[in-house]
Every structure is written in structure tokens, then in C-alpha cells.
Design an enzyme around this catalytic site. Structure first.
Site, PDB file in Angstrom:
ATOM      1  N   HIS A 180     -40.383  -7.613   5.710  1.00  0.00           N
ATOM      2  CA  HIS A 180     -39.033  -7.373   6.219  1.00  0.00           C
ATOM      3  C   HIS A 180     -38.355  -6.232   5.474  1.00  0.00           C
ATOM      4  O   HIS A 180     -37.523  -5.528   6.022  1.00  0.00           O
ATOM      5  CB  HIS A 180     -38.202  -8.657   6.176  1.00  0.00           C
ATOM      6  CG  HIS A 180     -38.579  -9.592   7.270  1.00  0.00           C
ATOM      7  ND1 HIS A 180     -39.458 -10.624   7.082  1.00  0.00           N
ATOM      8  CD2 HIS A 180     -38.261  -9.602   8.586  1.00  0.00           C
ATOM      9  CE1 HIS A 180     -39.637 -11.247   8.244  1.00  0.00           C
ATOM     10  NE2 HIS A 180     -38.925 -10.649   9.169  1.00  0.00           N
ATOM     11  N   GLU A 236     -45.575 -16.106  17.931  1.00  0.00           N
ATOM     12  CA  GLU A 236     -45.931 -15.544  16.622  1.00  0.00           C
ATOM     13  C   GLU A 236     -46.757 -16.514  15.786  1.00  0.00           C
ATOM     14  O   GLU A 236     -47.268 -16.152  14.733  1.00  0.00           O
ATOM     15  CB  GLU A 236     -44.685 -15.094  15.866  1.00  0.00           C
ATOM     16  CG  GLU A 236     -43.622 -16.158  15.681  1.00  0.00           C
ATOM     17  CD  GLU A 236     -42.358 -15.613  15.017  1.00  0.00           C
ATOM     18  OE1 GLU A 236     -42.382 -14.503  14.469  1.00  0.00           O
ATOM     19  OE2 GLU A 236     -41.341 -16.340  15.045  1.00  0.00           O
ATOM     20  N   ASP A 262     -45.839 -11.630  12.540  1.00  0.00           N
ATOM     21  CA  ASP A 262     -46.277 -12.952  12.086  1.00  0.00           C
ATOM     22  C   ASP A 262     -47.563 -13.375  12.770  1.00  0.00           C
ATOM     23  O   ASP A 262     -48.385 -14.055  12.159  1.00  0.00           O
ATOM     24  CB  ASP A 262     -45.169 -13.992  12.324  1.00  0.00           C
ATOM     25  CG  ASP A 262     -44.131 -13.920  11.226  1.00  0.00           C
ATOM     26  OD1 ASP A 262     -44.522 -13.882  10.053  1.00  0.00           O
ATOM     27  OD2 ASP A 262     -42.931 -13.865  11.545  1.00  0.00           O
ATOM     28  N   CYS A 315     -41.849  -7.721  20.436  1.00  0.00           N
ATOM     29  CA  CYS A 315     -40.821  -7.198  19.525  1.00  0.00           C
ATOM     30  C   CYS A 315     -41.345  -7.032  18.101  1.00  0.00           C
ATOM     31  O   CYS A 315     -40.599  -6.688  17.203  1.00  0.00           O
ATOM     32  CB  CYS A 315     -39.575  -8.082  19.542  1.00  0.00           C
ATOM     33  SG  CYS A 315     -39.880  -9.745  18.948  1.00  0.00           S
TER      34      CYS A 315
END
Ligand code: PEP
Ligand code: MG
Length: 592
Positions: A194, A436, A460, A507
Site C-alpha cells: 500500500h 481477491e 491480494d 481494480c
């Protein structure tokens, strides 16, 4: 003689910056030397220790006072730390150790802390056991004062510098003052973390996982960060600076050229419109999404309003944020993902984050369903915001169909509460889930009847399918979006979606990488969402592709037996086009 040194890491966010290094120790002091103190200097050493404890106490008091206002008078873990500072076990025994063993304060403290930690750890009571961590944090604070270093609040750095840190958490990264910080370098971290994602969203050049950075770089050293190729130059020579200035200039000119065409639709050569959306973490990033020509927001990571704060935002605060995003984007859609905390996005005030394996723990929807009080307030905020534009609701970390049923129940309850409170809302929002967790991809047909859309979260999905920590640079080479297992899962999810009339979006970061674009379009994704920075080049490349051709190509790629083979095939077919879209040559801005 040249002092120039070059170190390599992961190219986490493109761009070049040149400037002075500012070292931040976000992990406390960990290199402690032992040395003996002559008898006549012992009382001075004891005083040095007492001063450091006193400074720690004042520092803690100041933090407690300021956070009290925010916490409405609730006490905090810091008060326990304040008590520990005065604890005889820690304070008196360290002084005794300095005097008896005639050693420096740092070493004496370290020795005492090791013993005290052991005592706590051997306690039966789980709560007391966990207090061993508090002892370590308190001693780190004292050690920082002994070393003369202040703890750093990244948000308050007010020089034009390049941050160099052992690690930066996503919360710390999101607090970076963009006017001040030019870029950053860390010892650990990977592209899909992240922290890497936020660096790209903030358009800050960043190199992560440059393992020796904090050892080789000193405060105020002149450094160059090359986020395009993932290298850092320390003490650059004059000629090197010129080369990089030119590289940075070309990169910016090239980006600006792409940006100029970005507000136009992304329509393939054979006339298919592909919506290209932006991912955001905070309201302030909406500007970037709009500037980069996004067709909406495909992922709003709402947890960033929570992380780094010592409390949960109220329904009203969440509503205000969401409404602002929805209104600014209207009539374009905004996909609001419910809280995806934990994993690498720990909530600082959440005691439950002390999980042995957070990535596999109480993350995302699991956390929300375990805290229905909090979840309902977020759902109410989302339904209220939905009355101001087009909102889609997205659930993270879904691994069981029943998690969707439980959420729908809470959504109905949220709607009922809003009705009885007489507050405006829109219950009719599209509901989707992140794909994910491998279980959701493999058994996608069990989930499809319950939702309106799937959004594939490759960050993920790759982490969990290939069993690699997405934030660990040691296994970065195994983070392979073209792994046959990943491609098969994506193909499977899209097929299930098409069969059940459920739209399939993506995404994860894979959606914004040009290399994968022909495959993703060829497999039949309905929409892509990415870092705003990636949108212009992706739109530009879509305009150069033909869907029919990409369909055929995707079949060939899916037959590849390794990620290397797939990579070679992409290079042979689309390599030249991809380079055209990414090579910063100011004279050759692609015109699609
Ligand atoms: C993903 O996992 O791909 C995703 C988009 O979610 P996040 O990066 O926030 O985990
Ligand atoms: Mg995810």
C-alpha cells in the site's frame, strides 16, 4: 575521487527527484553499543539517563494532552507508558545497572528491558503478557532521547527533502506533505504494498526495498531517486546530475503530452468503449482522478480515513467525505469500498491488530462483520452519500457467500434506521465484491447470483494465490501477474461473470500496467480502475488496440506454461507499442 554510489531497489513510483536526504527512523533505535564508563563519570551518565526519561515523560504528556481533545477525554495506552516510565523495575534498576556494572545508559536500559520483558511474557494473564510490547516502546522512546533524536512526525516535516526511512507504513505515507517531500526511499517494501500504491497516487518518485539505504545515506547527503528504474544515486557527480535532470524533464514532458489527450474516451480501434476509472484513498485525490481523465472512481479505499487516527470517524464524518467525493464526480460513478483494515493497514487504536498473521487475520469484511456497530455506521454513511450521485458498494476480502448475505442484512437495517431517523438516503446501490481471495475466484459462480459486479483485486489475489507477502521485497520476483494460475483465475471469473450477467472489473494494480492491457481486454474485462497517474497511458494504449486481436492474443497467453513465456510473447507482439507509450522522448508524444 568520486564518492558517487548507486544502490538499487524496487521502482515503486515513476519520476526523478534530486535533493537532500532526510533520514527518519520510524522504527526506534535498534543499534545499541556497549561501552564502559569511568567511575568519575558515572553520576553524569545517570543524569543523562534521568534527563532522557524526563524528556520522554514531557513528550508523552504533550501527546496525551493533545490527543485527549480528539479522544473526548478517553485515556489511552500512552498513559500506561507514562506510568511505566516511573516504574521502579525499569527506572531504578537501570540506574543501579549503570552504577554497578559501570556501563553506558543505553546498554543498561537494554539489559533491564530484556529482563522485564521476560517477566511480563511469563505471566499467565494474556493482557499482562502483551504489556511486554509496551515496555519495549517505552524504552525505545527513552533510547531516542539518549541518542538525541526526536521522534518524527512525517506530516510536520517542513523542508524540501527526500525521505529515507527503514520503512514507511501506508498511514505515514498518506500523511506526507506534498509541498515539502520530493520523494522517498525505504530499506524494505515492494511495489504492490500500500505504501507503493500511495506513492504512485501522490505522484512522488519512490524507490522501495533498497535494503542498505539507511546505512549508506546520511542526513543532508545529496541523492537522486530514480523511480523509473528503481535506483538511488548517493553523492552524484555533476555529470550524473545533468543526466538525471534531463531524464526527469523528459519524463514530465512525456507525461504532460499523454495527459492532454486523457479527457477523451478510451475507444478501441474497433469501436469498443472501455471505461478507465481511478483508485483513491482520500478525498484530496479526487482532483488527480479528474485531472487524469478518469471515467469515475473504481475503488475508493475508505480505510485511509481511519488508519493513523486514534479513533473511528463518526457516521457524519464519513458521510461528509463520501458525499463530497460523490458530488464532485457526479454523474460519474463512485465505487465505495467498505473498510478494509488490518493486513498491512492496521488501525492504531485497534488492540485486535496484534494478530500473529495479520494478512490472514481479521481483515476487511471479517473485521466489519465482527464490529456491526461500526459497520452499520459506515453503511449508513454510504447510503446517505448515494442520494447525491451514482454510488456502487464494494466489499473487500470476501471468501464466503454468507458474508454477502450478512452484509445485505446490515444494509437493510441501516436503511431502516435512516428511515426512522427521517434522513435522506438511496438504498438502491449496485453491490459488488472484491475477488481477491482465491476461494472467491475459484468458486465465483457461488457468489455471482448475490451481486451486481465483481472487482478483481490482483494485489491480494496474487499475494494469496502465490503465497507471497505483497510488501516483502525479498519475494518481489515471485509477484507474477502472468503466472498461469493467476491468468486462469482471471479468465474463470470473467467467464462466470458473463454467464451470470455480472459485470467484471479490475481494480488491482495489474489493471494499470500497459504490459497486461491486451490480455485483460482480450479476456473480456468490462472496466479497469487504477492509480490516477496510470490513466493517461492506459487510455492512449487502448486507442491503439483492436479487441478482436486481443481476444486471440489472450488465448495464446493463457496457453503459456510460465510467466516468462507469457512475458516474451507480449514483448514480441506488443513490446514496440508499449515502449512508444512509456519512453520519455519529448519529441515523440504518442498521438492515438
Ligand atoms: C487488491 O487487493 O488488488 C486491491 C485493489 O485492494 P488493496 O490494494 O487495497 O488491498
Ligand atoms: Mg486487496
Amino acid at each position: 575521487m568520486s564518492r558517487e554510489i548507486r544502490i538499487n531497489g524496487v521502482a515503486a513510483s515513476p519520476g526523478i527527484c534530486i535533493g537532500k536526504a532526510y533520514l527518519v527512523d520510524t522504527e526506534g533505535v535498534d543499534v545499541i553499543q556497549k561501552f564502559s564508563i569511568p567511575e568519575e563519570l558515572l553520576s553524569q551518565e545517570v543524569n543523562r539517563f534521568k534527563t532522557a526519561v524526563n524528556q520522554s515523560r514531557l513528550e508523552l504528556r504533550a501527546i496525551i494532552e493533545s490527543s485527549k481533545k480528539k479522544l473526548n477525554g478517553h485515556g489511552s495506552i500512552l498513559e500506561a507508558h507514562e506510568l511505566l516510565l516511573r516504574d521502579k523495575m525499569l527506572y531504578a534498576r537501570t540506574i543501579e545497572t549503570i552504577q554497578e556494572e559501570q556501563i553506558n545508559a543505553e546498554w543498561a536500559l537494554k539489559k533491564v528491558v530484556a529482563a522485564v520483558k521476560q517477566i511480563f511474557r511469563e505471566m499467565e494473564d494474556q493482557y499482562l503478557k502483551e504489556r511486554a510490547e509496551d515496555v519495549v516502546q517505552v524504552s525505545d522512546r527513552i533510547l531516542r532521547h539518549l541518542a538525541g533524536a526526536n521522534s518524527v512526525n512525517i506530516a510536520e516535516i517542513n523542508k524540501r527533502v527526500i525521505l529515507v526511512a527503514p520503512d514507511l507504513s501506508p498511514a505515514e505515507t498518506s500523511q506526507i506533505n506534498l509541498e515539502r517531500i520530493k520523494g522517498f526511499v525505504t530499506d524494505v517494501g515492494a511495489r504492490a504494498s500500500h505504501t507503493g500504491i500511495i506513492a504512485r497516487t501522490l505522484q512522488l518518485p519512490a524507490v522501495l526495498g533498497a535494503s542498505t539505504a539507511t546505512q549508506q545515506i546520511q542526513n543532508d547527503d545529496l541523492i537522486i531517486v530514480d523511480g523509473i528504474d528503481g535506483s538511488v544515486v548517493i553523492h552524484p557527480e555533476e555529470e550524473t546530475i545533468i543526466v538525471y535532470e534531463e531524464k526527469g524533464y523528459n519524463f514530465e514532458i512525456f507525461q504532460a503530452g499523454l495527459l492532454r489527450q486523457s479527457s477523451c474516451e478510451a475507444t478501441t480501434k474497433d469501436g469498443i468503449d472501455i471505461p478507465v476509472m481511478g483508485n483513491i484513498e482520500l478525498f484530496s485525490e479526487v482532483v488527480s482522478v479528474k485531472d487524469h481523465g478518469a471515467d469515475g472512481i473504481g475503488l475508493y479505499r475508505t480505510e485511509f480515513q481511519f488508519v493513523g487516527q486514534n479513533r473511528f470517524p463518526s457516521e457524519e464524518e464519513m458521510y461528509t467525505h463520501y458525499r463530497d467525493v460523490v458530488e464532485v464526480m457526479a454523474p460519474k460513478p463512485v465505487t465505495i469500498r467498505t473498510l478494509d483494515v488490518n493486513g498491512d493497514k492496521a488501525l492504531s487504536n485497534n488492540q485486535r491488530t496484534a494478530e500473529p498473521n495479520p494478512a490472514l487475520g481479521l481483515r476487511g469484511i471479517r473485521y466489519c462483520l465482527s464490529r456491526p456497530d461500526l459497520f452499520i455506521s459506515q453503511l449508513k454513511a454510504i447510503l446517505r452519500a448515494a442520494a447525491h450521485g451514482k454510488v456502487r458498494l464494494l466489499l473487500p476480502m470476501i471468501s464466503l457467500p454468507s458474508e454477502i448475505d450478512d452484509t445485505i442484512e446490515l444494509l437493510d437495517q441501516a436503511a431502516q434506521e435512516l428511515t426512522s431517523e427521517g434522513i435522506d438516503y438511496q438504498r438502491d446501490v449496485e453491490l459488488g465484491i472484491m475477488i481477491e481471495v482465491p476461494a472467491a475466484a475459484v468458486a465465483a459462480d457461488l457468489f455471482a447470483p448475490k451481486v451486481d459486479f465483481f472487482s478483481i483485486g490482483t494485489n491480494d489475489l496474487i499475494q494469496y494465490t502465490l503465497a507471497i507477502d505483497r510488501g516483502n521485497s525479498e519475494v518481489e520476483h515471485l509477484f507474477q501477474p502472468l503466472h498461469p494460475a493467476i491468468l486462469q483465475m482471471i479468465r474463470q471469473v470473467i467467464r462466470v461473470g458473463q454467464k451470470n450477467k455480472v459485470k467484471v472489473y479490475m481494480c488491482g494494480e495489474m489493471a494499470g500496467e500497459l504490459e497486461y492491457l491486451p490480455i485483460l481486454l482480450g479476456l473480456g474485462l468490462d472496466e479497469l480502475s487504477m492509480n490516477p497517474q496510470a490513466i493517461p497511458a492506459v487510455k492512449c494504449m487502448i486507442r491503439s488496440l483492436n479487441i478482436d486481436e486481443t481476444r486471440q492474443f489472450a488465448q495464446e497467453i493463457c496457453a503459456c506454461e510460465s510467466s516468462d513465456a507469457a512475458h516474451d510473447l507480449i514483448e514480441s507482439r506488443y513490446g514496440a507499442l508499449i515502449r512508444e507509450m512509456t519512453t520519455p522522448d519529448p519529441n515523440e508524444v504518442p498521438l492515438a
